[in-house]
Design a protein around this motif. Structure first.
Motif, PDB file in Angstrom:
ATOM      1  N   LEU A  70      15.914  44.548  36.976  1.00  0.00           N
ATOM      2  CA  LEU A  70      14.895  45.023  37.973  1.00  0.00           C
ATOM      3  C   LEU A  70      13.658  45.291  37.058  1.00  0.00           C
ATOM      4  O   LEU A  70      13.607  46.439  36.305  1.00  0.00           O
ATOM      5  N   TYR A  71      12.499  44.698  36.969  1.00  0.00           N
ATOM      6  CA  TYR A  71      11.397  44.691  36.278  1.00  0.00           C
ATOM      7  C   TYR A  71      10.169  45.490  37.200  1.00  0.00           C
ATOM      8  O   TYR A  71       9.851  44.769  38.136  1.00  0.00           O
ATOM      9  N   PHE A  72       9.905  46.697  36.791  1.00  0.00           N
ATOM     10  CA  PHE A  72       9.019  47.399  37.591  1.00  0.00           C
ATOM     11  C   PHE A  72       7.596  47.176  37.225  1.00  0.00           C
ATOM     12  O   PHE A  72       7.426  47.348  35.948  1.00  0.00           O
ATOM     13  N   ILE A  73       6.774  46.724  38.191  1.00  0.00           N
ATOM     14  CA  ILE A  73       5.612  46.363  37.842  1.00  0.00           C
ATOM     15  C   ILE A  73       4.432  47.614  38.569  1.00  0.00           C
ATOM     16  O   ILE A  73       4.808  47.920  39.556  1.00  0.00           O
ATOM     17  N   SER A  74       3.647  48.067  37.773  1.00  0.00           N
ATOM     18  CA  SER A  74       2.864  49.073  38.038  1.00  0.00           C
ATOM     19  C   SER A  74       2.035  48.757  39.486  1.00  0.00           C
ATOM     20  O   SER A  74       1.421  47.397  39.600  1.00  0.00           O
ATOM     21  N   PRO A  75       1.426  49.400  40.241  1.00  0.00           N
ATOM     22  CA  PRO A  75       0.684  49.019  41.590  1.00  0.00           C
ATOM     23  C   PRO A  75      -0.643  48.617  40.922  1.00  0.00           C
ATOM     24  O   PRO A  75      -1.414  48.870  40.158  1.00  0.00           O
ATOM     25  N   HIS A  76      -1.136  47.635  41.857  1.00  0.00           N
ATOM     26  CA  HIS A  76      -2.544  47.183  41.819  1.00  0.00           C
ATOM     27  C   HIS A  76      -2.850  46.000  40.832  1.00  0.00           C
ATOM     28  O   HIS A  76      -3.453  45.350  40.843  1.00  0.00           O
ATOM     29  N   ARG A  77      -1.981  45.851  39.624  1.00  0.00           N
ATOM     30  CA  ARG A  77      -2.714  45.128  38.573  1.00  0.00           C
ATOM     31  C   ARG A  77      -0.890  44.569  37.793  1.00  0.00           C
ATOM     32  O   ARG A  77      -0.303  45.268  37.326  1.00  0.00           O
ATOM     33  N   LEU A  78      -0.918  43.411  37.469  1.00  0.00           N
ATOM     34  CA  LEU A  78       0.068  42.680  36.621  1.00  0.00           C
ATOM     35  C   LEU A  78      -0.703  42.499  35.144  1.00  0.00           C
ATOM     36  O   LEU A  78      -1.476  41.504  35.037  1.00  0.00           O
ATOM     37  N   LYS A  79       0.006  43.336  34.360  1.00  0.00           N
ATOM     38  CA  LYS A  79      -0.562  42.997  33.022  1.00  0.00           C
ATOM     39  C   LYS A  79       0.042  42.184  32.277  1.00  0.00           C
ATOM     40  O   LYS A  79       0.997  41.585  32.358  1.00  0.00           O
ATOM     41  N   GLU A  80      -0.738  41.898  30.958  1.00  0.00           N
ATOM     42  CA  GLU A  80      -0.258  40.740  30.256  1.00  0.00           C
ATOM     43  C   GLU A  80       0.850  41.323  29.424  1.00  0.00           C
ATOM     44  O   GLU A  80       1.676  40.499  29.152  1.00  0.00           O
ATOM     45  N   LEU A  81       0.915  42.396  29.311  1.00  0.00           N
ATOM     46  CA  LEU A  81       2.167  43.123  28.603  1.00  0.00           C
ATOM     47  C   LEU A  81       3.479  42.775  29.343  1.00  0.00           C
ATOM     48  O   LEU A  81       4.595  42.231  29.024  1.00  0.00           O
ATOM     49  N   ASP A  82       3.280  42.684  30.819  1.00  0.00           N
ATOM     50  CA  ASP A  82       4.369  42.506  31.773  1.00  0.00           C
ATOM     51  C   ASP A  82       4.773  40.841  31.818  1.00  0.00           C
ATOM     52  O   ASP A  82       5.979  40.601  31.634  1.00  0.00           O
ATOM     53  N   LEU A  83       3.670  40.147  31.743  1.00  0.00           N
ATOM     54  CA  LEU A  83       4.034  38.726  31.652  1.00  0.00           C
ATOM     55  C   LEU A  83       4.592  38.048  30.128  1.00  0.00           C
ATOM     56  O   LEU A  83       5.655  37.623  30.150  1.00  0.00           O
ATOM     57  N   ALA A  84       4.349  38.873  29.071  1.00  0.00           N
ATOM     58  CA  ALA A  84       4.755  38.360  27.503  1.00  0.00           C
ATOM     59  C   ALA A  84       6.215  39.227  27.932  1.00  0.00           C
ATOM     60  O   ALA A  84       7.152  38.236  27.251  1.00  0.00           O
ATOM     61  N   MET A  85       6.600  40.222  28.194  1.00  0.00           N
ATOM     62  CA  MET A  85       8.042  40.653  28.361  1.00  0.00           C
ATOM     63  C   MET A  85       8.910  39.723  29.292  1.00  0.00           C
ATOM     64  O   MET A  85      10.019  39.506  28.975  1.00  0.00           O
TER      65      MET A  85
END
Length: 248
Positions: A70-85
Motif C-alpha cells: 500500500l503506497y501512500f501518496i500525499s494529496p495534490h501532488r505525485l512527487k518524483e520520489l514516489d515514482l522512483a520508489m
C-alpha cells in the motif's frame, strides 16, 4: 504489527509492516534499498525453505513474501520520489496506490488527481493491482449531521466520514474478502519470477565456480608437487638416501 480479526466468523490474521521515516534521509536511495532488500530477503528465505532437503510439512514457504504494497501518496501532488520508489518496487509485489488525506481535496480535485496518478504510473510502466484508492483515516469518533456516531474528522464545514466519503470499504474488501485469493495468486507469481531469476543467476555463475574449483585443485597439486620436489632435493644434498642404503 499483527492484527487479528474475524471475517464471517473465520479467524483472520494480518501482518502490517510500516516504514516510519521513509524519505526523511539525506540520501533517500538508502531508504529505497532497505525496503526492496527486505522483500528480496523474504523471497530468498522462501527459496531456502522450498529447496531444503526436508521441506516443512505445513509448506510455510508458500506464505513467505509480501501480499500487497500500500503506497501512500500525499494529496495534490505525485512527487518524483514516489515514482522512483514505485519503479524499484515494480515486479516485487502487488501495488495499490493510496491517495491519502482525501478529505483535504474537493471532489473535482480528487477526480483530477486520481486521473493524473493513474496516467503517470502507466507512463512509467508501473503495474498496479487496483486503480488509486482515495482514503480518509481517523482515530476519532464524531457526530455527523444526523447525530450518529461515526469514525471521521470534524471540520468547520461539516464531518468527513471514513466509511462514507472514501474508498476505505472498497480497500477493506480487496484486502480481506473479494481480492484476497487474487492477491495470493499475485504473490505466488511474483515469487516465481524472483525464483526463476535467481536460478538463472545460479546457472550463469556455475561455469565460473567450476573454473575456480579446477584452478584451486590445480594450484594445490602444484604446491604438493613442489613440496615433494623440494624434499627430494634436500635429501640428495644431505646424503639422506646414501645413509638409508647403509642402514638397509
Amino acid at each position: 504489527t499483527v492484527v487479528s480479526l474475524k471475517v464471517d466468523s473465520v479467524p483472520f490474521y494480518l501482518q502490517w509492516i510500516d516504514t516510519p521515516g521513509y524519505g526523511d534521509q539525506v540520501d533517500v536511495r538508502q531508504g529505497f534499498h532497505h525496503i526492496v532488500n527486505y522483500i528480496d530477503k523474504l523471497y530468498e528465505r522462501a527459496m531456502e525453505v522450498e529447496m531444503a532437503a526436508v521441506r516443512e510439512e505445513n509448506r510455510a514457504f508458500e506464505h513467505l513474501g509480501v501480499d500487497v504494497i500500500l503506497y501512500f501518496i500525499s494529496p495534490h501532488r505525485l512527487k518524483e520520489l514516489d515514482l522512483a520508489m514505485l519503479r524499484m518496487l515494480k515486479g516485487k509485489a502487488a501495488i495499490i496506490p493510496i491517495l491519502s488525506k482525501a478529505d483535504t481535496m474537493t471532489t473535482d480535485e480528487l477526480r483530477v488527481f486520481r486521473r493524473e496518478v493513474s496516467t503517470r504510473l502507466r507512463e512509467q510502466g508501473i503495474e498496479t493491482f487496483r486503480e488509486p484508492m482515495a482514503i480518509i483515516a481517523s482515530p476519532y469518533v464524531v457526530k455527523n449531521a444526523q447525530g450518529e456516531s461515526v469514525i471521521g474528522r470534524e471540520y468547520s464545514w461539516g464531518v468527513s466520514q471514513c466509511e462514507r466519503d472514501s474508498d476505505l470499504p472498497a480497500l477493506r474488501r480487496v484486502l480481506i474478502a473479494e481480492g484476497l485469493q487474487e492477491l495470493q495468486r499475485s504473490r505466488r507469481r511474483y515469487y516465481e519470477a524472483f525464483r526463476a531469476k535467481k536460478m538463472r543467476e545460479m546457472r550463469g555463475n556455475l561455469p565460473s565456480r567450476m573454473f575456480g574449483f579446477a584452478l584451486r585443485t590445480a594450484l594445490q597439486t602444484l604446491v604438493l608437487a613442489g613440496a615433494v620436489y623440494a624434499l627430494h632435493q634436500g635429501a640428495e644434498r644431505t646424503g639422506l638416501y646414501e645413509k638409508l642404503d647403509q642402514l638397509r
